[in-house]
Design a protein around this motif. Structure first.
Motif, PDB file in Angstrom:
ATOM      1  N   LEU A 136      61.033  45.152  24.316  1.00 36.07           N
ATOM      2  CA  LEU A 136      59.975  44.581  23.819  1.00 36.07           C
ATOM      3  C   LEU A 136      59.983  43.060  24.426  1.00 36.07           C
ATOM      4  N   LEU A 137      59.427  42.688  25.404  1.00 36.89           N
ATOM      5  CA  LEU A 137      59.477  41.438  26.310  1.00 36.89           C
ATOM      6  C   LEU A 137      58.247  40.581  26.202  1.00 36.89           C
ATOM      7  N   GLY A 138      58.596  39.357  26.345  1.00 33.43           N
ATOM      8  CA  GLY A 138      57.432  38.387  26.375  1.00 33.43           C
ATOM      9  C   GLY A 138      57.413  37.316  25.580  1.00 33.43           C
ATOM     10  N   GLY A 139      56.760  36.349  26.009  1.00 29.64           N
ATOM     11  CA  GLY A 139      56.613  35.102  25.442  1.00 29.64           C
ATOM     12  C   GLY A 139      56.029  33.838  26.173  1.00 29.64           C
ATOM     13  N   ARG A 140      56.644  32.692  26.226  1.00 26.85           N
ATOM     14  CA  ARG A 140      56.447  31.649  26.870  1.00 26.85           C
ATOM     15  C   ARG A 140      57.557  31.605  28.096  1.00 26.85           C
ATOM     16  N   ASP A 141      56.759  31.665  29.403  1.00 28.79           N
ATOM     17  CA  ASP A 141      57.473  31.523  30.628  1.00 28.79           C
ATOM     18  C   ASP A 141      58.306  30.511  30.759  1.00 28.79           C
ATOM     19  N   GLY A 155      52.390  38.020  24.765  1.00 29.76           N
ATOM     20  CA  GLY A 155      52.618  36.625  25.043  1.00 29.76           C
ATOM     21  C   GLY A 155      52.114  36.209  26.471  1.00 29.76           C
ATOM     22  N   GLU A 156      52.428  34.949  26.636  1.00 29.94           N
ATOM     23  CA  GLU A 156      51.641  34.343  27.950  1.00 29.94           C
ATOM     24  C   GLU A 156      52.329  34.860  29.420  1.00 29.94           C
ATOM     25  N   ALA A 157      53.508  35.450  29.125  1.00 26.85           N
ATOM     26  CA  ALA A 157      54.406  35.945  30.341  1.00 26.85           C
ATOM     27  C   ALA A 157      54.081  37.388  30.504  1.00 26.85           C
ATOM     28  N   GLU A 193      54.050  42.638  36.249  1.00 25.24           N
ATOM     29  CA  GLU A 193      54.250  42.503  37.504  1.00 25.24           C
ATOM     30  C   GLU A 193      55.498  42.757  38.340  1.00 25.24           C
ATOM     31  N   ALA A 194      56.553  42.542  37.505  1.00 22.35           N
ATOM     32  CA  ALA A 194      58.001  42.379  38.039  1.00 22.35           C
ATOM     33  C   ALA A 194      58.591  43.803  37.897  1.00 22.35           C
ATOM     34  N   ILE A 195      58.025  44.565  36.840  1.00 20.27           N
ATOM     35  CA  ILE A 195      58.669  46.074  36.776  1.00 20.27           C
ATOM     36  C   ILE A 195      57.856  47.042  36.406  1.00 20.27           C
ATOM     37  N   ARG A 196      56.615  46.907  36.644  1.00 20.92           N
ATOM     38  CA  ARG A 196      55.524  48.158  36.348  1.00 20.92           C
ATOM     39  C   ARG A 196      55.817  49.282  37.134  1.00 20.92           C
ATOM     40  N   ASP A 197      56.470  49.144  38.445  1.00 18.24           N
ATOM     41  CA  ASP A 197      56.784  50.266  39.385  1.00 18.24           C
ATOM     42  C   ASP A 197      58.143  51.072  39.047  1.00 18.24           C
ATOM     43  N   LEU A 198      58.808  50.706  37.980  1.00 17.32           N
ATOM     44  CA  LEU A 198      59.843  51.110  37.341  1.00 17.32           C
ATOM     45  C   LEU A 198      59.850  51.933  36.187  1.00 17.32           C
ATOM     46  N   CYS A 206      62.164  35.287  27.208  1.00 17.11           N
ATOM     47  CA  CYS A 206      60.944  33.959  27.271  1.00 17.11           C
ATOM     48  C   CYS A 206      61.198  33.140  25.961  1.00 17.11           C
ATOM     49  N   ALA A 207      60.786  31.837  26.011  1.00 19.05           N
ATOM     50  CA  ALA A 207      60.574  31.119  24.709  1.00 19.05           C
ATOM     51  C   ALA A 207      59.473  31.688  23.869  1.00 19.05           C
TER      52      ALA A 207
END
Length: 476
Positions: free
Chosen positions: A376-381, A404-406, A412-417, A449-450
């Motif tokens: 689970l990833l994400g938050g404020r970049d 979250g915001e990021a 975009e950075a990992i969707r091909d993996l 992320c924050a």
């Protein structure tokens, strides 16, 4: 640390930010008959409550906006860590010769006890807490505080007797330090973080190295030899250096960290210095090697073995006993929201690593698993380089859930993996994570992320995650 004379009575202080440290600064100054003008942009109920308390103590408080007149009329300005120190009113104040301080800098001017300070991108709170535990087990009286949540100014206010002050110090706090001088300074690592605040990694690293700028030749600096930025800036340190995480070829020069544990040849100058200060020798001079087996370290992960090594070197420099060191590292198992197992539901393990607020922390967390993670990833970049997640995600992750915001930048950075799934709340993220997981998998909250887009702090984010997991288990 040698205290400096600073007379606060009847002087006008502008205090910017009414969080934990800002409110503590106001109380400290008001008790010493200073004239306090406090300001905060927030209108949060908790801030309003603090404002009412401070008004009752005699402060003038302005919420919702700042007043340039308050800054122009101040004899000194004290800013909270979350307030950028380069804002226009502060630069103007400096040009007029008005001190712009942080809480740590203000408090340190009243301190006469030795200080052991820890900074770094990751691991600060773990190492600060462990060092405090080791020193207490050695029979020393210790205050543990700073960025860990206990403002140093509160200890100064109470004036409790201690042998050591142990402080977690952030780069933001170091930015406003001028006279702050730790007797022992520890720099754990420097990796990409807070690039929304610093112009470059070099600027961020320079901020971290402010920890050592006032040290004297007889002080100690504990440094991570495995960190490129630490190596790059190490020559700016004028105190005695203690290296850890050294290579095999450097084994005589510092503490080695391996899969089997820690091996360190205690320098003769440390043995002599501690003997002179405390009256006893740390080790039999016939065998100067200090060894710790991996099985005797209670914390999980290679990164925590590095943290333990840093703690050992710092505590030995502070005169801790070997028995206390070994007892503490064997029984210390970590802190909340740092790789904490929350529950196991239908064979799926839920782990709270909400404190992982940058990419490097997430990479280190993933290194402890096989390819069985739903993350689970994400938050404020924080202007994080999410592409640096790619190798760890490719090797250890089956699915990612982003919030979250990021969320878009991470996807975009990992969707091909790996497959990437969107969630609008932590509760939904936990539900999706559980649905995607198989028995034996780990659902890992490690955001990179924050937290401030959806939560009040990383701790609040972790608490919401834990509550969602517990509800999920209750509903099964």
């Amino acid at each position: 640390m040698v205290p400096m004379d600073i007379d606060v009575e009847n002087r006008r202080f502008a205090v910017v930010g009414l969080g934990l440290s800002g409110a503590a600064v106001c109380r400290f100054l008001l008790r010493r008959n200073a004239r306090v003008f406090a300001t905060d942009l927030s209108m949060d109920p908790a801030v309003k409550k603090t404002a009412e308390e401070l008004r009752g103590l005699g402060a003038d408080v302005l919420l919702g906006h700042h007043s340039d007149e308050v800054f122009r009329s101040a004899d000194a300005i004290v800013i909270s860590p979350g307030v950028p120190h380069t804002l226009g009113p502060f630069e103007e104040a400096r040009r007029r010769g008005v001190p712009v301080l942080g809480e740590i800098e203000l408090a340190a001017r009243f301190v006469s006890r030795p200080i052991l300070a820890i900074t770094g991108t990751n691991g600060k709170t773990t190492v600060t807490t462990l060092i405090g535990d080791i020193l207490r087990r050695s029979g020393q009286r210790v205050f543990v505080g700073g960025n860990i949540g206990n403002p140093l100014i509160e200890w100064v206010d109470r004036n409790e007797p201690v042998d050591w002050i142990v402080l977690e110090v952030s780069s933001f706090q170091l930015d406003t330090s001028e006279t702050f001088r730790p007797d022992i300074g520890v720099l754990l690592n420097i990796t990409e973080d807070h690039l929304d605040r610093y112009a470059s990694m070099e600027a961020y690293a320079a901020s971290k190295f402010r920890l050592f700028r006032r040290q004297r030749a007889e002080d100690w600096a504990v440094l991570n030899a495995g960190d490129a930025f630490v190596r790059q800036f190490a020559d700016t340190v004028g105190s005695r250096r203690l290296w850890y995480n050294v290579s095999q070829a450097e084994a005589e020069e510092g503490a080695r960290v391996t899969d089997s544990g820690i091996l360190w040849r205690i320098p003769d100058e440390m043995l002599e210095a501690v003997e002179k200060r405390s009256g006893f020798r740390l080790r039999d001079p016939i065998d100067p090697w200090f060894r710790v087996d991996r099985k005797d370290i209670g914390l999980p992960g290679r990164h925590n073995v590095e943290n333990v090594a840093a703690s050992i070197l710092a505590c030995m420099a502070a005169g801790a006993s070997e028995e206390a060191v070994r007892d503490a590292i064997r029984t210390f198992t970590g802190l909340s929201h740092r790789m904490t197992q929350v529950d196991v539901i239908d064979g799926v393990t839920f782990v709270d690593d909400s404190k992982a607020t940058n990419v490097d922390a997430v990479v280190r967390a993933l290194e402890g698993y096989d390819r069985n993670v739903v993350i689970l990833l994400g938050g404020r970049d924080k202007m994080s380089p999410f592409e640096r997640l790619r190798d760890a995600v490719s090797e250890h992750v089956r699915h990612a859930v982003v919030i979250g915001e990021a969320a878009g930048a991470i996807e975009e950075a990992i969707r091909d993996l790996v497959p990437v799934h969107r969630a609008s709340s932590m509760e939904e993220a936990v539900t999706i994570g559980f649905r995607l997981a198989r028995p034996g998998d780990v659902v890992l909250l490690s955001p990179a992320c924050a937290s401030f887009d959806m939560f009040t702090s990383y701790a609040h984010r972790g608490q919401v995650f834990c509550e969602a997991v517990r509800r999920l288990g209750h509903d099964r």
